[in-house]
Design a protein around this motif. Structure first.
Motif, PDB file in Angstrom:
ATOM      1  N   LYS A  81     -21.687  20.078  16.138  1.00 19.37           N
ATOM      2  CA  LYS A  81     -21.346  21.054  17.184  1.00 19.37           C
ATOM      3  C   LYS A  81     -22.144  20.782  18.453  1.00 19.37           C
ATOM      4  N   TYR A  82     -23.419  20.449  18.297  1.00 25.23           N
ATOM      5  CA  TYR A  82     -24.290  20.139  19.434  1.00 25.23           C
ATOM      6  C   TYR A  82     -23.770  18.920  20.179  1.00 25.23           C
ATOM      7  N   ARG A  83     -23.393  17.882  19.438  1.00 21.90           N
ATOM      8  CA  ARG A  83     -22.863  16.658  20.057  1.00 21.90           C
ATOM      9  C   ARG A  83     -21.587  16.942  20.837  1.00 21.90           C
ATOM     10  N   ARG A  84     -20.715  17.751  20.253  1.00 24.55           N
ATOM     11  CA  ARG A  84     -19.454  18.098  20.904  1.00 24.55           C
ATOM     12  C   ARG A  84     -19.709  18.925  22.169  1.00 24.55           C
ATOM     13  N   ALA A  85     -20.633  19.872  22.112  1.00 24.50           N
ATOM     14  CA  ALA A  85     -20.938  20.726  23.260  1.00 24.50           C
ATOM     15  C   ALA A  85     -21.558  19.912  24.391  1.00 24.50           C
TER      16      ALA A  85
END
Length: 87
Positions: A74-78
Motif C-alpha cells: 500500500k505504501y509503495r502504491r501511495a
C-alpha cells in the motif's frame, strides 16, 4: 509431497540474498514502513511465503508478516501516485 514438506523444501532453497535480488522494491518499502533492516525484511518475505504468520520480533511488534507485506505494498502504491512524482 505434503504441504508442510513443500514449504520446508521451499525454505531450504530460498536464500536471503536471492530474496534481496528478486524483491528490491518490496524490501525497500518494508524497511521504510516498519523500520526493518534488509535481512529482517527478507526473512519476513521468506516466512510469509512459507505460510508463517510471525517472523522476527520487529515484524511481530508491527502485527505479523501479512500486515507488514500488505502495508508495504500500500505504501509503495501511495508513493507512486503522489503528484509531481516522475515515473
Amino acid at each position: 509431497m505434503t504441504t508442510k514438506g513443500a514449504r520446508s523444501a521451499f525454505l531450504r532453497s530460498y536464500h536471503i540474498p536471492s530474496i534481496l535480488l528478486h524483491y528490491p522494491r518490496l524490501v525497500r518499502s518494508m524497511r521504510r514502513l516498519a523500520i526493518l533492516d534488509e535481512v529482517t525484511a527478507a526473512s519476513c518475505i521468506r516466512d510469509l511465503k512459507a505460510g508463517r504468520r510471525w517472523s522476527s520480533e520487529a515484524v511481530n511488534r508491527y502485527g505479523g508478516t501479512h500486515k507488514v507485506a500488505t502495508d508495504a505494498c500500500k505504501y509503495r502504491r501511495a508513493i507512486s501516485l503522489l503528484p509531481g512524482r516522475v515515473a
